[in-house]
Design a protein around this motif. Structure first.
Motif, PDB file in Angstrom:
ATOM      1  N   ALA A  14       0.832  -1.198   0.000  1.00 10.68           N
ATOM      2  CA  ALA A  14       0.000   0.000   0.000  1.00 10.68           C
ATOM      3  C   ALA A  14       0.872   1.256   0.000  1.00 10.68           C
ATOM      4  CB  ALA A  14      -0.916   0.003   1.209  1.00 10.68           C
ATOM      5  N   MET A  15       2.016   1.164   0.749  1.00  9.76           N
ATOM      6  CA  MET A  15       2.905   2.332   0.799  1.00  9.76           C
ATOM      7  C   MET A  15       3.480   2.609  -0.583  1.00  9.76           C
ATOM      8  SD  MET A  15       4.791   2.839   4.401  1.00  9.76           S
ATOM      9  CE  MET A  15       6.022   3.757   3.551  1.00  9.76           C
ATOM     10  N   ASP A  16       3.881   1.520  -1.254  1.00 16.25           N
ATOM     11  CA  ASP A  16       4.402   1.620  -2.612  1.00 16.25           C
ATOM     12  C   ASP A  16       3.386   2.277  -3.532  1.00 16.25           C
ATOM     13  OD1 ASP A  16       6.922   0.862  -2.859  1.00 16.25           O
ATOM     14  OD2 ASP A  16       6.551  -0.928  -4.073  1.00 16.25           O
ATOM     15  N   HIS A  17       2.146   1.798  -3.365  1.00 17.44           N
ATOM     16  CA  HIS A  17       1.039   2.267  -4.185  1.00 17.44           C
ATOM     17  C   HIS A  17       0.863   3.784  -4.034  1.00 17.44           C
ATOM     18  CE1 HIS A  17      -2.564   2.300  -6.434  1.00 17.44           C
ATOM     19  NE2 HIS A  17      -3.417   2.334  -5.422  1.00 17.44           N
ATOM     20  N   ASP A  18       0.845   4.261  -2.794  1.00  9.48           N
ATOM     21  CA  ASP A  18       0.669   5.696  -2.519  1.00  9.48           C
ATOM     22  C   ASP A  18       1.866   6.502  -3.029  1.00  9.48           C
ATOM     23  OD1 ASP A  18      -1.717   5.158  -1.387  1.00  9.48           O
ATOM     24  OD2 ASP A  18      -0.996   5.130   0.684  1.00  9.48           O
ATOM     25  N   ARG A  19       3.068   5.933  -2.822  1.00 11.74           N
ATOM     26  CA  ARG A  19       4.283   6.626  -3.257  1.00 11.74           C
ATOM     27  C   ARG A  19       4.265   6.779  -4.781  1.00 11.74           C
ATOM     28  NH1 ARG A  19       9.770   5.323  -4.704  1.00 11.74           N
ATOM     29  NH2 ARG A  19       8.927   3.261  -5.134  1.00 11.74           N
ATOM     30  N   ASN A  20       3.881   5.698  -5.485  1.00 12.03           N
ATOM     31  CA  ASN A  20       3.841   5.728  -6.940  1.00 12.03           C
ATOM     32  C   ASN A  20       2.804   6.726  -7.458  1.00 12.03           C
ATOM     33  OD1 ASN A  20       5.871   3.955  -7.096  1.00 12.03           O
ATOM     34  ND2 ASN A  20       4.665   2.201  -7.812  1.00 12.03           N
ATOM     35  N   LYS A  21       1.683   6.790  -6.733  1.00 13.10           N
ATOM     36  CA  LYS A  21       0.642   7.731  -7.122  1.00 13.10           C
ATOM     37  C   LYS A  21       1.169   9.171  -7.019  1.00 13.10           C
ATOM     38  CE  LYS A  21      -3.409   5.840  -6.540  1.00 13.10           C
ATOM     39  NZ  LYS A  21      -4.584   5.321  -5.927  1.00 13.10           N
ATOM     40  N   THR A  22       1.871   9.444  -5.923  1.00 11.69           N
ATOM     41  CA  THR A  22       2.453  10.774  -5.709  1.00 11.69           C
ATOM     42  C   THR A  22       3.468  11.082  -6.795  1.00 11.69           C
ATOM     43  OG1 THR A  22       2.230  10.303  -3.367  1.00 11.69           O
ATOM     44  CG2 THR A  22       3.464  12.268  -3.941  1.00 11.69           C
ATOM     45  N   LEU A  23       4.323  10.103  -7.110  1.00 15.54           N
ATOM     46  CA  LEU A  23       5.329  10.274  -8.164  1.00 15.54           C
ATOM     47  C   LEU A  23       4.677  10.608  -9.505  1.00 15.54           C
ATOM     48  CD1 LEU A  23       7.930   7.416  -7.547  1.00 15.54           C
ATOM     49  CD2 LEU A  23       8.412   9.862  -7.618  1.00 15.54           C
ATOM     50  N   LEU A  24       3.604   9.865  -9.823  1.00 17.86           N
ATOM     51  CA  LEU A  24       2.892  10.065 -11.088  1.00 17.86           C
ATOM     52  C   LEU A  24       2.321  11.472 -11.180  1.00 17.86           C
ATOM     53  CD1 LEU A  24       0.781   6.879 -11.832  1.00 17.86           C
ATOM     54  CD2 LEU A  24       2.431   7.951 -13.350  1.00 17.86           C
ATOM     55  N   LEU A  25       1.692  11.909 -10.080  1.00 18.39           N
ATOM     56  CA  LEU A  25       1.083  13.239 -10.083  1.00 18.39           C
ATOM     57  C   LEU A  25       2.147  14.337 -10.164  1.00 18.39           C
ATOM     58  CD1 LEU A  25      -1.833  12.586  -7.585  1.00 18.39           C
ATOM     59  CD2 LEU A  25      -2.005  12.920 -10.050  1.00 18.39           C
ATOM     60  N   GLU A  26       3.309  14.068  -9.556  1.00 17.50           N
ATOM     61  CA  GLU A  26       4.425  15.028  -9.669  1.00 17.50           C
ATOM     62  C   GLU A  26       4.911  15.097 -11.123  1.00 17.50           C
ATOM     63  OE1 GLU A  26       7.456  13.881  -6.893  1.00 17.50           O
ATOM     64  OE2 GLU A  26       6.286  14.560  -5.153  1.00 17.50           O
ATOM     65  N   LEU A  27       4.995  13.915 -11.744  1.00 17.27           N
ATOM     66  CA  LEU A  27       5.411  13.828 -13.145  1.00 17.27           C
ATOM     67  C   LEU A  27       4.440  14.585 -14.043  1.00 17.27           C
ATOM     68  CD1 LEU A  27       6.436  10.259 -14.348  1.00 17.27           C
ATOM     69  CD2 LEU A  27       7.634  12.412 -14.738  1.00 17.27           C
ATOM     70  N   GLN A  28       3.144  14.413 -13.738  1.00 17.72           N
ATOM     71  CA  GLN A  28       2.102  15.046 -14.553  1.00 17.72           C
ATOM     72  C   GLN A  28       2.203  16.576 -14.469  1.00 17.72           C
ATOM     73  OE1 GLN A  28      -1.126  16.468 -13.293  1.00 17.72           O
ATOM     74  NE2 GLN A  28      -2.167  16.533 -15.226  1.00 17.72           N
ATOM     75  N   ARG A  29       2.701  17.057 -13.307  1.00 15.80           N
ATOM     76  CA  ARG A  29       2.787  18.518 -13.126  1.00 15.80           C
ATOM     77  C   ARG A  29       4.179  19.077 -13.413  1.00 15.80           C
ATOM     78  NH1 ARG A  29      -0.130  17.204  -7.979  1.00 15.80           N
ATOM     79  NH2 ARG A  29      -2.337  17.195  -8.567  1.00 15.80           N
ATOM     80  N   ALA A  30       5.127  18.190 -13.691  1.00 11.83           N
ATOM     81  CA  ALA A  30       6.524  18.636 -13.875  1.00 11.83           C
ATOM     82  C   ALA A  30       6.661  19.628 -15.027  1.00 11.83           C
ATOM     83  CB  ALA A  30       7.421  17.426 -14.116  1.00 11.83           C
ATOM     84  N   ALA A  31       7.355  20.715 -14.768  1.00  8.97           N
ATOM     85  CA  ALA A  31       7.541  21.755 -15.787  1.00  8.97           C
ATOM     86  C   ALA A  31       8.377  21.230 -16.951  1.00  8.97           C
ATOM     87  CB  ALA A  31       8.218  22.966 -15.153  1.00  8.97           C
ATOM     88  N   GLY A  32       8.087  21.716 -18.144  1.00 10.27           N
ATOM     89  CA  GLY A  32       8.886  21.383 -19.324  1.00 10.27           C
ATOM     90  C   GLY A  32       8.663  19.997 -19.896  1.00 10.27           C
ATOM     91  N   THR A  33       7.621  19.284 -19.428  1.00  7.37           N
ATOM     92  CA  THR A  33       7.360  17.929 -19.940  1.00  7.37           C
ATOM     93  C   THR A  33       6.150  17.920 -20.865  1.00  7.37           C
ATOM     94  OG1 THR A  33       5.925  17.479 -18.045  1.00  7.37           O
ATOM     95  CG2 THR A  33       8.230  16.800 -17.852  1.00  7.37           C
ATOM     96  N   GLY A  34       5.299  18.956 -20.739  1.00  5.65           N
ATOM     97  CA  GLY A  34       4.052  18.982 -21.513  1.00  5.65           C
ATOM     98  C   GLY A  34       2.997  18.052 -20.946  1.00  5.65           C
ATOM     99  N   ASN A  35       3.307  17.438 -19.783  1.00  2.00           N
ATOM    100  CA  ASN A  35       2.399  16.440 -19.209  1.00  2.00           C
ATOM    101  C   ASN A  35       1.159  17.036 -18.537  1.00  2.00           C
ATOM    102  OD1 ASN A  35       4.300  14.588 -20.021  1.00  2.00           O
ATOM    103  ND2 ASN A  35       5.182  14.272 -17.981  1.00  2.00           N
TER     104      ASN A  35
END
Length: 363
Positions: free
Chosen positions: A1-22
Motif C-alpha cells: 500500500a505504501m508503494d502504491h501511494d508513493r507511486n501515485k504521488t510520483l505520477l502526479l508530480e510527473l504530470q505537473r513537472a515543468a517542461g514535460t508537456g504532461n
C-alpha cells in the motif's frame, strides 16, 4: 500500500513537472489529464483514454489515481512524457492538417489519435505531401438532397491545382456545382446533421452562402476529405497571399461558426409576429445568417455586422417604444440601417448570443 501511494504521488508530480508537456492531454490539450498510456508514455484526458482503449495493440491505459502502477511503469513514464512523444509522433504534421481541441467532435479526435499512433502518419521518416497533391481527392459522399428528407450517394471531386470542388448528380452528365476553393469552407456538424461524421460544406454563389450537408460511414474517410479541403484551401491562400505569415493564414483555412441556434425574429416594422429561425454567426465574414430550417441550402436573409465605430451595437433590451407580448429575454441588434429584435428561450442563450455578437462588433 505504501508503494502504491508513493507511486501515485510520483505520477502526479510527473504530470505537473515543468517542461514535460504532461500537464495537458497529449492528444487534445485538455488541462490536468488524469489518465496515461503506459505503452506510449503519455498523459491523456478521460475522453482520449476512451479512444486509446480501442487500440489495444498500440496503447494501454491506466488511471493516475485509481489504478495500481508498478515501479517499472513509473520509470517508463519518467523517461518518456508528452513532449517526447510529440517529437516522435508529430514530427511532420503538415501545416494544413487540422489538430483537434478537446471541444472538437469525437471523429476528429479519434482520427487524429489513429493517424499519430496507429498509422504513424507524421513520424520523421514520412515524406511530406505537398498541399497540391494532398488537396486533390475524389470519391463518394452521402449528400442531403433537396427537401432535407434523405441522403443520396454523390460523386465529389476536389482539385487544388484547378482550385475547384465539384459534385455530380445521379445522371453524372456534368457537375451539379463547380465550387471555387476561394470561398470553400467545411466544419463538422454531428448534432445538426444527426450523424457522427456529419460535415457542413459552405461556399458563395451569386453573393449568397450555400450549404451542403454530407457524411461518410467511415470516420477516416470523412476526416481525410476535411483535411483535403484544408490542403486545397492552404494551397490557395499561400498562392493568393504569398507575403502573409503562416500563423495568420492557418486560422483562415477553415472555420466553425462562432454560434448557432434558434431565436425568434420579427420584421422591420416590429409589429409583425415573431417567427422561429435558425441563426448562424460567421465571425470571419461578419455575417449573421438566418434560416427557416437549420438544414436549408440557402439562408432566408443575412445581416452584416460592422464595427462599433460604424454604429453597430447589441443591447439586452427592446428599442424605445417597442412592446412585445411574449415575456422572453430580448436582444436588439443595432445597425446603421435598422434595429433587429430577437427573442431567446432563456437568459443563458441571451447572454451567449450577446457575447458572440459583441465579439464580432469589437473585432
Amino acid at each position: 500500500a505504501m508503494d502504491h501511494d508513493r507511486n501515485k504521488t510520483l505520477l502526479l508530480e510527473l504530470q505537473r513537472a515543468a517542461g514535460t508537456g504532461n500537464d495537458h492531454c497529449a492528444d487534445c490539450g485538455r488541462p490536468d489529464p488524469a489518465w496515461a498510456s503506459y505503452k506510449l508514455g503519455i498523459f491523456i484526458c478521460l475522453h482520449c483514454s476512451g479512444i486509446h482503449r480501442n487500440l489495444p495493440g498500440i496503447t494501454r491505459v491506466k488511471s493516475l489515481r485509481l489504478d495500481f502502477w508498478e515501479n517499472d511503469l513509473i520509470e517508463f513514464m519518467k523517461s518518456h512524457g508528452n513532449l517526447c512523444a510529440k517529437a516522435k509522433y508529430e514530427a511532420k504534421v503538415p501545416p494544413y492538417y487540422y489538430i483537434p481541441h478537446c471541444s472538437d467532435s469525437l471523429v476528429l479526435r479519434e482520427q487524429w489519435i489513429r493517424a499519430k499512433y496507429e498509422r504513424e502518419e507524421f513520424v520523421a521518416t514520412r515524406v511530406c505531401q505537398d498541399p497540391c497533391t494532398a488537396g486533390s481527392r475524389e470519391g463518394l459522399l452521402w449528400k442531403l438532397g433537396p427537401g432535407r428528407r434523405q441522403f443520396h450517394k454523390r460523386q465529389f471531386l476536389l482539385s487544388a491545382r484547378e482550385g475547384v470542388m465539384k459534385y455530380y448528380g445521379k445522371d453524372s452528365r456534368g457537375p451539379k456545382a463547380v465550387i471555387s476553393v476561394e470561398s470553400l469552407n467545411a466544419m463538422f456538424q454531428e448534432l445538426k446533421i444527426g450523424h457522427a461524421h456529419g460535415l457542413q460544406i459552405t461556399y458563395n454563389t451569386d453573393g449568397q452562402t450555400r450549404n451542403l450537408f454530407v457524411y461518410h460511414e467511415s470516420g477516416k474517410e470523412i476526416v481525410d476529405w476535411f483535411n483535403a479541403i484544408r490542403a486545397a484551401r492552404y494551397h490557395y491562400l499561400r498562392t493568393a497571399f504569398p507575403d502573409v505569415p503562416e500563423h495568420e493564414l492557418i486560422p483562415r483555412i477553415t472555420r466553425n461558426f462562432v454560434k448557432e441556434g434558434y431565436m425568434e425574429k420579427t420584421g422591420p416594422k416590429h409589429k409583425e409576429a415573431f417567427r422561429e429561425r435558425w441563426f448562424s454567426l460567421d465571425s470571419q465574414e461578419r455575417n449573421l445568417m438566418y434560416f427557416k430550417d437549420r438544414l436549408d441550402e440557402f439562408a432566408q436573409g443575412q445581416i452584416f455586422i460592422g464595427r462599433r465605430d460604424e454604429g453597430y451595437e447589441v443591447r439586452p433590451r427592446l428599442p424605445m417604444g417597442v412592446h412585445v407580448k411574449k415575456r422572453k429575454p430580448v436582444i436588439t441588434l443595432v445597425t446603421p440601417g435598422r434595429e433587429f429584435v430577437f427573442l431567446c428561450d432563456s437568459d443563458r442563450t441571451q447572454k451567449e448570443w450577446i457575447d458572440a455578437l459583441d465579439g464580432v462588433i469589437s473585432q
